[in-house]
Design a protein around this motif. Structure first.
Motif, short mmCIF file in Angstrom:
data_model
loop_
_atom_site.label_atom_id
_atom_site.label_comp_id
_atom_site.label_asym_id
_atom_site.label_seq_id
_atom_site.Cartn_x
_atom_site.Cartn_y
_atom_site.Cartn_z
N UNK A 49 24.90 7.67 12.66
CA UNK A 49 26.07 8.16 12.30
C UNK A 49 26.43 8.83 13.47
N UNK A 50 27.79 9.13 13.12
CA UNK A 50 28.72 10.07 14.18
C UNK A 50 27.98 11.42 14.25
N UNK A 51 27.46 11.94 13.24
CA UNK A 51 26.83 13.22 13.27
C UNK A 51 25.36 13.12 14.35
N UNK A 93 30.86 11.62 23.98
CA UNK A 93 32.36 11.51 24.05
C UNK A 93 33.02 10.48 23.26
N UNK A 94 34.30 10.63 23.21
CA UNK A 94 35.10 9.84 22.12
C UNK A 94 35.23 8.47 22.40
N UNK A 95 35.16 8.22 23.69
CA UNK A 95 35.22 6.65 24.39
C UNK A 95 33.79 5.97 23.98
N UNK A 96 32.91 6.54 23.86
CA UNK A 96 31.63 6.19 23.53
C UNK A 96 31.59 5.23 22.16
N UNK A 97 32.45 5.59 21.25
CA UNK A 97 32.70 5.07 19.83
C UNK A 97 33.85 4.12 20.03
N UNK A 98 34.79 4.07 20.93
CA UNK A 98 35.92 3.10 20.69
C UNK A 98 35.35 1.72 21.20
N UNK A 104 27.29 3.50 13.39
CA UNK A 104 27.51 2.86 14.90
C UNK A 104 25.98 2.27 15.32
N UNK A 105 26.45 0.83 15.86
CA UNK A 105 25.25 0.19 16.55
C UNK A 105 25.07 0.54 17.85
N UNK A 106 23.86 0.97 18.27
CA UNK A 106 23.56 1.46 19.53
C UNK A 106 22.45 0.72 19.85
N UNK A 107 22.73 0.05 21.12
CA UNK A 107 21.62 -0.87 21.79
C UNK A 107 20.71 -0.37 22.84
N UNK A 108 19.77 -0.94 23.33
CA UNK A 108 19.11 -0.37 24.51
C UNK A 108 19.60 -0.86 25.65
N UNK A 109 20.85 -1.67 25.86
CA UNK A 109 21.41 -1.95 27.26
C UNK A 109 22.06 -0.61 27.70
N UNK A 110 21.91 -0.58 29.08
CA UNK A 110 22.14 0.56 29.77
C UNK A 110 23.56 1.45 29.40
N UNK A 111 24.62 0.81 29.09
CA UNK A 111 25.95 1.48 28.94
C UNK A 111 25.86 2.19 27.50
N UNK A 112 24.79 1.75 26.64
CA UNK A 112 24.53 2.42 25.31
C UNK A 112 23.30 3.53 25.65
N UNK A 113 22.53 3.26 26.05
CA UNK A 113 21.13 3.98 26.17
C UNK A 113 21.48 5.29 27.11
N UNK A 114 21.79 5.04 28.48
CA UNK A 114 21.73 6.22 29.21
C UNK A 114 22.75 7.24 28.79
N UNK A 115 24.11 7.01 28.39
CA UNK A 115 24.83 8.00 28.02
C UNK A 115 24.27 8.91 26.55
N UNK A 116 23.57 8.22 25.74
CA UNK A 116 23.09 8.61 24.58
C UNK A 116 21.88 9.72 25.02
N UNK A 117 21.13 8.95 26.10
CA UNK A 117 19.97 10.10 26.45
C UNK A 117 20.41 11.07 27.31
N UNK A 148 27.95 -2.17 33.54
CA UNK A 148 28.77 -1.08 33.38
C UNK A 148 29.46 -0.89 32.58
N UNK A 149 29.99 0.47 31.87
CA UNK A 149 30.52 0.53 30.55
C UNK A 149 32.06 -0.46 30.60
N UNK A 150 32.34 -0.97 29.47
CA UNK A 150 33.57 -1.85 29.40
C UNK A 150 34.72 -1.09 29.27
N UNK A 151 35.76 -1.86 29.38
CA UNK A 151 37.17 -0.91 29.10
C UNK A 151 37.06 -0.87 27.52
N UNK A 152 37.91 0.07 27.25
CA UNK A 152 38.03 0.38 25.72
C UNK A 152 39.48 0.15 25.40
N UNK A 153 40.00 0.14 24.32
CA UNK A 153 41.38 0.13 24.07
C UNK A 153 42.11 1.41 24.21
#
Length: 672
Positions: A182-184, A190-195, A208-221, A443-448
């Protein structure tokens, strides 16, 4: 003139990455059939010479290299699972063929005859002579001095090791972990993590779906405030691919068995014979000495982290239960933010991918005397991929191509690396083959709401990987045998590590670090804070690297082929890094790709090479000027151009003007 150049680029760029499963099977079949034909011709020579024995074998490598590399490479990037499977199968066939080829006694007799012919050897040019010496050594290291029965056994071992390595890599690529949060539960991100992030409904809640790929894993850790979130995510990461543990376990036993057949005590002894380090004792002395020097620094950093976590627990009314692996990135980042007011979220606003890529390419153009031209609408394997021509900055001499595949997607290789696709080599007296390399990253992808934004660590990764790209492109040898992959493994990282230093130079950062919205350059005050925080956590980071190197040596410099990988990894990591594993089933060795990807008994090379990278940077580039093109050209000539055709020690001495030392390295991590 223009039409000649266009023809040149067209002929140099004819790489076909669009291969169907049947194309891949056909290509690999043709390569293997041609290879056997060449070997049969060599084996049939009654009076072996360089021209009729060594040259045909090396020319086959020249001619088949690009196709072999492409059909093996596609397993890392294709969006089609059938293509990935066909590519993986092709690599397995290719490895089996190469193992069989290196076990042919009849071919070895011809090669050995040339090697033992002193008159023939004396007539050869230096690179040709080295080629004979290297070939003969490789045959011996593949068991050609053994009895027929022992050779057969060694061949079976090598074939099985190849199968294990391919399966290990495939499991990592295709078994990404995922959890729903969840968001909580992701408080602190940061907001752009969810965009643009996918969501699913679980237990009536949107998660939210969070994977073990680097752009998901590292910011979360690094940023997730809830310890339970970090623990759950890291557990998913370190319990995925459990099937890889028995694969690595089997590989360790087989490597030891092979080493013993060849007369070595351990696999590490076998591997290190060809490296700069030469012996396991030299590696262990290096690692233990570094660990000893780092102890006090790491203790101090642990105490800082422990104090913060204890305060957090006290404020939450929870008992303090120690430091765990899921705490490392979070609290290390927190210390940096609190002591130096450096936040990844603030910093990345000044590192939009487009501007960073342009700036990094400008650095390499200036230093190496090159010119890059982006190819529009290239015929490549995915729409995200960019392709560039590389030219000499002066004149119209074409150098080669590189490709950038920088964002994550399903089924793609999960880390950052460079694949050498086509090597440079002399085709005849008047022409050469032009090299090509691919950088893979996640690397992190562009967001909207924003373009792709990089953390400063991502910028350093980009500089590092480009270092490998241009090492490959700037290598100029007669034979593809001496391309980048033949550079000594404990030196190969040094050029790339050295070029990371440009990411810390204020004068360099000002050229491309701009706010993605306003275009304003990065504030001088923020750069100062970045530099002040440079060595924050250096003790624990280097201890972590020492752990990986020492674990590698523990499983490969042993006479016990049944070493318990799971328990050894866990106990060594806790002892050396000072953070507990927590989950009983966690074992990072299952995704420690280096152990099955060519760095077995070689991981120490990252820190070993750091010594040389720091020395090269401090002694030449800092002294002469980081944008000094004359120094850059000397570097290109003495470090990059020889590839594996010259011992790395000789290249270093030519560039430095003396033997290297570790003074600059120790200073660079705050231990001067």
């Amino acid at each position: 003139m223009a039409s000649r150049i266009q023809r040149l680029v067209k002929s140099a760029g004819a790489l076909n990455f669009r291969r169907s499963p049947s194309d891949i099977a056909s290509t690999i079949g043709t390569i293997i059939a041609r290879g056997k034909e060449v070997q049969d011709q060599v084996a049939a020579q009654t009076l072996p010479t360089f021209a009729n024995t060594i040259a045909p074998l090396a020319r086959f490598d020249n001619d088949s290299g690009a196709d072999a590399a492409i059909v093996s490479f596609l397993q890392n990037v294709s969006t089609d699972k059938l293509v990935r499977d066909a590519s993986s199968n092709a690599e397995q066939q290719l490895q089996a063929f190469r193992i069989e080829a290196m076990m042919r006694e009849d071919v070895y007799r011809s090669v050995s005859s040339v090697f033992k012919n002193s008159k023939e050897m004396d007539r050869l040019e230096p690179e040709d002579r080295l080629l004979v010496e290297k070939m003969e050594l490789q045959y011996r290291r593949n068991g050609l001095a053994l009895s027929s029965e022992q050779r057969q056994k060694l061949g079976q071992i090598r074939k099985r090791l190849s199968e294990l390595g391919i399966a290990f890599a495939r499991n990592i690529n295709e078994s990404d972990g995922r959890i729903l949060l969840t968001r909580e539960e992701l408080d602190g991100l940061p907001d752009d993590y969810f965009d643009g992030r996918k969501t699913e409904i679980e237990d009536g809640l949107e998660k939210y779906v969070v994977t073990t790929k680097y752009p998901d894993l590292v910011p979360a850790m690094q940023h997730a405030k809830r310890e339970s979130t970090r623990r759950r995510l890291l557990t998913v990461e370190e319990t995925r691919c459990p099937e890889n543990i028995p694969l690595l376990q089997e590989a360790v036993g087989l490597r030891l068995e092979a080493a013993r057949l060849l007369g070595y005590k351990t696999h590490a002894e076998f591997v290190l014979e060809e490296n700069m380090a030469k012996t396991p004792e030299a590696v262990l002395e290096f690692e233990h000495d570094l660990r000893k020097r780092l102890d006090a620094l790491a203790d101090k950093e642990v105490a800082e982290i422990e104090a913060i976590k204890k305060a957090d627990k006290e404020a939450a009314g929870e008992p303090y239960d120690g430091l765990f692996n899921w705490d490392f990135r979070y609290y290390s980042n927190l210390v940096k933010e609190r002591k130096h007011s450096v936040s990844d979220e603030e910093v990345k606003q000044y590192f939009p991918m487009k501007e960073v890529t342009r700036g990094v390419l400008d650095i390499y153009q200036e230093i190496l005397g090159l010119r890059f031209v982006k190819v529009e609408n290239p015929d490549v394997w995915h729409s995200d991929v960019e392709m560039y021509e590389v030219w000499e900055a002066k004149g119209d001499d074409f150098v080669g191509h590189f490709y950038l595949d920088l964002y994550p997607r399903e089924g793609k290789y999960n880390h950052a690396c460079v694949n050498s696709i086509r090597a440079s080599y002399s085709k005849d007296c008047e022409s050469c083959e032009y090299p090509a390399a691919v950088m893979l990253a996640n690397f992190p992808k562009p967001t909207s709401s924003a373009p792709a934004l990089l953390k400063h660590d991502d910028v350093l990764t980009l500089l590092h990987e480009f270092g490998h790209v241009f090492h490959h492109l700037c290598t100029k040898t007669k034979w593809s045998y001496f391309q980048l992959d033949s550079v000594q493994v404990d030196f190969i990282e040094a050029p790339s590590q050295m070029l990371e230093n440009w990411g810390w130079e204020p004068s360099v950062l000002r050229k491309f670090a701009v706010h993605y919205k306003t275009g304003e350059p990065i504030p001088e005050e923020l750069v100062k804070r970045l530099l002040a925080a440079k060595n924050e956590g250096a003790g624990l980071f280097n201890m972590r690297q020492a752990f990986f190197g020492l674990f590698d040596m523990a499983i490969h410099n042993t006479t016990d082929g049944n070493v318990d990988i799971r328990s050894l990894y866990r106990s060594m990591r806790e002892e050396i890094t000072r953070f507990a594993a927590g989950d009983a089933n966690a074992c990072g060795a299952a995704t420690f790709g280096h152990m099955m990807g060519g760095y077995d008994a070689g991981y120490y090379g990252y820190q070993w090479a750091k010594v040389f990278s720091a020395d090269m940077y401090a002694s030449r580039f800092l002294k002469d000027g980081v944008d000094n093109p004359q120094t850059g050209m000397v570097y290109r000539r003495e470090i990059l151009q020889p590839g594996g055709s010259r011992n790395a020690s000789a290249s270093l001495e030519m560039f430095l003007g003396r033997k290297p030392n570790n003074d600059a390295f120790l200073k660079s991590i705050g231990l001067d």
